[in-house]
Enzyme design. Structure first.
Site, PDB file in Angstrom:
ATOM      1  N   GLU A 257     -27.050  13.559  25.188  1.00 42.78           N
ATOM      2  CA  GLU A 257     -26.786  14.717  26.059  1.00 42.78           C
ATOM      3  C   GLU A 257     -25.517  14.499  26.874  1.00 42.78           C
ATOM      4  O   GLU A 257     -24.990  13.389  26.957  1.00 42.78           O
ATOM      5  CB  GLU A 257     -27.958  14.932  27.040  1.00 42.78           C
ATOM      6  CG  GLU A 257     -29.020  15.895  26.537  1.00 42.78           C
ATOM      7  CD  GLU A 257     -28.624  17.366  26.669  1.00 42.78           C
ATOM      8  OE1 GLU A 257     -27.444  17.656  27.001  1.00 42.78           O
ATOM      9  OE2 GLU A 257     -29.476  18.225  26.423  1.00 42.78           O
TER      10      GLU A 257
ATOM     11  N   ASN B 264     -29.956  23.712  32.683  1.00 42.08           N
ATOM     12  CA  ASN B 264     -29.266  23.123  31.546  1.00 42.08           C
ATOM     13  C   ASN B 264     -27.766  23.407  31.589  1.00 42.08           C
ATOM     14  O   ASN B 264     -27.150  23.255  32.627  1.00 42.08           O
ATOM     15  CB  ASN B 264     -29.932  23.564  30.235  1.00 42.08           C
ATOM     16  CG  ASN B 264     -30.193  22.393  29.311  1.00 42.08           C
ATOM     17  OD1 ASN B 264     -29.370  21.482  29.197  1.00 42.08           O
ATOM     18  ND2 ASN B 264     -31.336  22.390  28.662  1.00 42.08           N
TER      19      ASN B 264
ATOM     20  N   ASP C  48     -29.196  25.003  25.125  1.00 42.60           N
ATOM     21  CA  ASP C  48     -29.234  23.692  25.783  1.00 42.60           C
ATOM     22  C   ASP C  48     -27.921  23.492  26.546  1.00 42.60           C
ATOM     23  O   ASP C  48     -27.645  24.196  27.509  1.00 42.60           O
ATOM     24  CB  ASP C  48     -29.497  22.616  24.721  1.00 42.60           C
ATOM     25  CG  ASP C  48     -30.013  21.307  25.297  1.00 42.60           C
ATOM     26  OD1 ASP C  48     -29.682  21.000  26.456  1.00 42.60           O
ATOM     27  OD2 ASP C  48     -30.725  20.579  24.594  1.00 42.60           O
TER      28      ASP C  48
END
Length: 300
Positions: A19, A155, A205
């Protein structure tokens, strides 16, 4: 999809939940986190090697500091990470009344403030307390304000090129929203819908903006990134990747002409994993015909 587009895995070291990729020009490197492995990682574009620092909680985001090293969010804390000594220094802890919460994605705004949001972890597969998250801003003087409340999964985030609009994703809203943004105070207000994802696009996301002011949104479980025009609210491009759990993206490399895309293997069962050899890798996409912009440093 243009035939000139090329997708190649550049980080083969698989991430449970890769991420928050950030291109760090001064290191010629991609910095990112593996949330569930509790690691901050750095891939050198020169050597191809990955270095990592392990921390003591799930780490949601990382941002380079102006003075060197990084600001990170881990657990429900903001902290500094000294890369050379691997030392983590807590700045402040939030949401101590919410033991199932943790920080998720974060990014630095045009004035060097660190925006990062929280979410509730699942307590069982598919079971999550709703609207427990928030969005915070950490200022260079290390004070903090809460910008949004009642968020499900805070997010992807970024700012318009004219610094008048803030874009934000709450994943369970399946949408990208825009807010008016005051670059002088860092405050956001007046949310409006920019884009609602179609069913086949799955859940949004991470996100980044390109040099033409268009948004690139990673679609977890849909194996793609999409390019959205925030002015028209229309999707204008889809790039499919060779693994389903696509988590985030950022531009980097020479002239910021490469799009780096993170992925995850957590959440895939054994049968699916056996058919997904690229799950958890990081990809480089070239030939998009558009560039990104340098990311901002946390100003403390």
């Amino acid at each position: 999809m243009s035939s000139s587009i090329r997708i190649e895995p550049v980080v083969r070291e698989k991430n449970r939940m890769g991420e928050c990729p950030v291109w760090e020009e001064r290191e010629d490197a991609l910095v990112y986190v593996d949330i569930n492995s509790q690691k901050v990682c750095r891939w050198s574009a020169v050597t191809g090697e990955v270095q990592s620092v392990s921390v003591d909680a799930r780490v949601g985001s990382v941002a380079p500091r102006q003075c060197g090293g990084y600001a990170i969010t881990l657990g429900t804390r903001f902290a500094f990470l000294d890369w050379d000594t691997q030392t983590v220094t807590t700045i402040l802890e939030l949401e101590q009344d919410k033991p199932n919460n943790r920080f998720n994605d974060g990014k630095v705004d045009p004035k060097g403030r660190f925006f990062a949001g929280t979410m509730a972890e699942e307590t069982a597969p598919g079971v999550r307390a709703r609207r427990q998250g928030a969005l915070y801003t950490l200022f260079p003087d290390l004070s903090v304000i809460k910008q949004l409340d009642q968020v499900d999964i805070s997010n992807g985030l970024d700012w318009s090129l004219d610094h008048r609009t803030f874009f934000h994703i709450d994943s369970l809203a399946y949408a990208v929203h825009a807010f008016s943004y005051d670059v002088h105070t860092g405050k956001i207000a007046c949310p409006r819908l920019v884009y609602r994802l179609e069913e086949e696009e799955g859940m949004p996301d991470g996100m980044c903006i390109d040099a033409e002011g268009k948004l690139w949104v990673a679609c977890i479980d849909a194996g793609r990134v999409i390019r959205v025009d925030p002015e028209t609210g229309k999707r204008i491009q889809t790039v499919r990747l060779p693994t389903p759990r696509i988590t985030s993206c950022c531009f980097g490399g020479k002239d910021y002409a490469e799009l780096y895309v993170t992925s995850a293997y957590d959440g895939l069962d054994e049968a699916t994993l056996a058919k997904e050899p690229h799950a958890g890798e990081i990809f480089k996409i070239t030939g998009l015909g558009v560039k990104g912009i340098p990311q901002n440093f946390f100003a403390a």
